[in-house]
Design a protein around this motif. Structure first.
Motif, mmCIF file in Angstrom:
data_model
loop_
_atom_site.group_PDB
_atom_site.id
_atom_site.type_symbol
_atom_site.label_atom_id
_atom_site.label_comp_id
_atom_site.label_asym_id
_atom_site.label_seq_id
_atom_site.Cartn_x
_atom_site.Cartn_y
_atom_site.Cartn_z
ATOM 1 N N ILE A 1 1.405 -3.261 8.080
ATOM 2 C CA ILE A 1 1.317 -3.761 9.456
ATOM 3 C C ILE A 1 2.470 -4.708 9.690
ATOM 4 N N ASN A 2 3.189 -4.478 10.772
ATOM 5 C CA ASN A 2 4.280 -5.358 11.148
ATOM 6 C C ASN A 2 3.825 -6.401 12.170
ATOM 7 N N ALA A 3 2.987 -5.988 13.121
ATOM 8 C CA ALA A 3 2.502 -6.901 14.157
ATOM 9 C C ALA A 3 1.171 -6.391 14.695
ATOM 10 N N ILE A 4 0.332 -7.339 15.134
ATOM 11 C CA ILE A 4 -0.975 -7.000 15.704
ATOM 12 C C ILE A 4 -1.029 -7.527 17.130
ATOM 13 N N GLY A 5 -1.425 -6.645 18.058
ATOM 14 C CA GLY A 5 -1.651 -7.049 19.433
ATOM 15 C C GLY A 5 -3.145 -7.109 19.707
ATOM 16 N N LYS A 6 -3.523 -7.310 20.959
ATOM 17 C CA LYS A 6 -4.944 -7.377 21.319
ATOM 18 C C LYS A 6 -5.634 -6.019 21.185
ATOM 19 N N THR A 7 -4.886 -4.938 21.429
ATOM 20 C CA THR A 7 -5.462 -3.593 21.364
ATOM 21 C C THR A 7 -4.643 -2.654 20.480
ATOM 22 N N SER A 8 -3.555 -3.167 19.900
ATOM 23 C CA SER A 8 -2.637 -2.284 19.185
ATOM 24 C C SER A 8 -2.176 -2.899 17.869
ATOM 25 N N VAL A 9 -1.526 -2.065 17.097
ATOM 26 C CA VAL A 9 -0.939 -2.504 15.835
ATOM 27 C C VAL A 9 0.374 -1.742 15.650
ATOM 28 N N ASP A 10 1.407 -2.482 15.254
ATOM 29 C CA ASP A 10 2.705 -1.883 14.975
ATOM 30 C C ASP A 10 2.794 -1.685 13.471
ATOM 31 N N LEU A 11 2.954 -0.443 13.051
ATOM 32 C CA LEU A 11 3.002 -0.089 11.638
ATOM 33 C C LEU A 11 4.425 0.272 11.229
ATOM 34 N N HIS A 12 4.766 -0.049 9.992
ATOM 35 C CA HIS A 12 6.043 0.365 9.428
ATOM 36 C C HIS A 12 5.771 1.273 8.238
ATOM 37 N N TYR A 13 6.695 2.209 8.022
ATOM 38 C CA TYR A 13 6.561 3.206 6.971
ATOM 39 C C TYR A 13 7.837 3.248 6.132
ATOM 40 N N MET A 14 7.651 3.559 4.860
ATOM 41 C CA MET A 14 8.776 3.781 3.965
ATOM 42 C C MET A 14 8.359 4.912 3.024
ATOM 43 N N TYR B 1 0.850 -1.195 0.000
ATOM 44 C CA TYR B 1 0.000 0.000 0.000
ATOM 45 C C TYR B 1 0.886 1.244 0.000
ATOM 46 N N SER B 2 0.534 2.207 -0.834
ATOM 47 C CA SER B 2 1.237 3.499 -0.807
ATOM 48 C C SER B 2 0.253 4.634 -1.059
ATOM 49 N N TYR B 3 0.635 5.794 -0.581
ATOM 50 C CA TYR B 3 -0.184 6.997 -0.692
ATOM 51 C C TYR B 3 0.721 8.133 -1.190
ATOM 52 N N PRO B 4 0.325 8.841 -2.260
ATOM 53 C CA PRO B 4 1.182 9.901 -2.799
ATOM 54 C C PRO B 4 1.068 11.205 -2.012
ATOM 55 N N VAL B 5 2.198 11.876 -1.840
ATOM 56 C CA VAL B 5 2.229 13.220 -1.257
ATOM 57 C C VAL B 5 3.227 14.057 -2.048
ATOM 58 N N LYS B 6 3.120 15.363 -1.883
ATOM 59 C CA LYS B 6 4.059 16.281 -2.521
ATOM 60 C C LYS B 6 4.563 17.238 -1.457
ATOM 61 N N VAL B 7 5.859 17.490 -1.454
ATOM 62 C CA VAL B 7 6.441 18.410 -0.476
ATOM 63 C C VAL B 7 5.978 19.825 -0.814
ATOM 64 N N ARG B 8 5.231 20.412 0.110
ATOM 65 C CA ARG B 8 4.732 21.779 -0.076
ATOM 66 C C ARG B 8 5.783 22.783 0.406
ATOM 67 N N PHE B 9 5.735 23.973 -0.168
ATOM 68 C CA PHE B 9 6.695 25.023 0.197
ATOM 69 C C PHE B 9 6.668 25.301 1.695
ATOM 70 N N SER B 10 5.464 25.310 2.279
ATOM 71 C CA SER B 10 5.322 25.610 3.710
ATOM 72 C C SER B 10 5.937 24.532 4.599
ATOM 73 N N TYR C 1 3.255 13.134 7.145
ATOM 74 C CA TYR C 1 3.150 12.202 6.019
ATOM 75 C C TYR C 1 2.809 10.803 6.515
ATOM 76 N N PHE C 2 3.440 10.381 7.612
ATOM 77 C CA PHE C 2 3.095 9.083 8.203
ATOM 78 C C PHE C 2 1.612 9.054 8.558
ATOM 79 N N GLU C 3 1.129 10.147 9.161
ATOM 80 C CA GLU C 3 -0.281 10.221 9.556
ATOM 81 C C GLU C 3 -1.198 10.122 8.340
ATOM 82 N N GLU C 4 -0.890 10.879 7.291
ATOM 83 C CA GLU C 4 -1.713 10.826 6.075
ATOM 84 C C GLU C 4 -1.754 9.411 5.506
#
Length: 155
Positions: A96-109, A19-28, A44-47
């Motif tokens: 998703i890297n790992a799933i717990g009972k109440t949590s999820v460990d996410l990885h980003y690139m 899965y990937s999501y496109p973003v563009k670096v804004r001047f601000s 960007y991670f949040e988006e």
């Protein structure tokens, strides 16, 4: 490649993203030196994370008034491998890297459009109860959606 504690085998790790999501670096989002401010990476991670959760059908459950759980970030980290500059087009990959009972460990690139890995990251999201703020276990439906996103990513 740089040694990154949460990545065992870099090639396998890269190949696990679907899965990937496109973003563009804004001047601000750039600093005095013209490159992406280091704090903006977390936006960007949040988006990417929000769009990923929408894609697998979890975000919708959190957004309904009938749902009892909400996601909160319990930790985030990143490694900066390459500078990014205004107007660069990027792809934020999430898995998703790992799933717990109440949590999820996410990885980003984050890759630039030349295919170069610029940033890696990881973070834990915990589902908490809207009223109590205490960790709240995944229901069967959400757990199935989380698990199926890992299965499809590892094909």
């Amino acid at each position: 490649m740089k040694n990154i504690a949460y990545i065992e085998n870099f090639d396998d790790w890269i190949n696990g993203f679907t899965y990937s999501y496109p973003v563009k670096v804004r001047f601000s989002e750039t600093d005095l030196f013209g490159h992406l401010n280091n704090t903006k990476v977390f936006v960007y991670f949040e988006e990417g994370r929000i769009e990923f959760f929408k894609e697998i059908g979890i975000m919708q459950q959190w957004l309904t008034s009938a749902g009892d759980g909400i996601p909160v970030t319990s930790d985030l980290q990143c490694n900066y491998l390459r500078q990014l500059f205004f107007d660069e087009r990027l792809d934020v990959f999430v898995k998703i890297n790992a799933i717990g009972k109440t949590s999820v460990d996410l990885h980003y690139m984050i890759k630039n459009h030349q295919g170069e890995i610029c940033i890696t990251g990881r973070g834990r999201m915990v589902q908490v109860h809207k009223k109590t703020g205490k960790p709240f276990e995944w229901d069967e439906n959400m757990m199935e959606k989380l698990k199926s996103s890992i299965v499809s990513a590892n094909i």
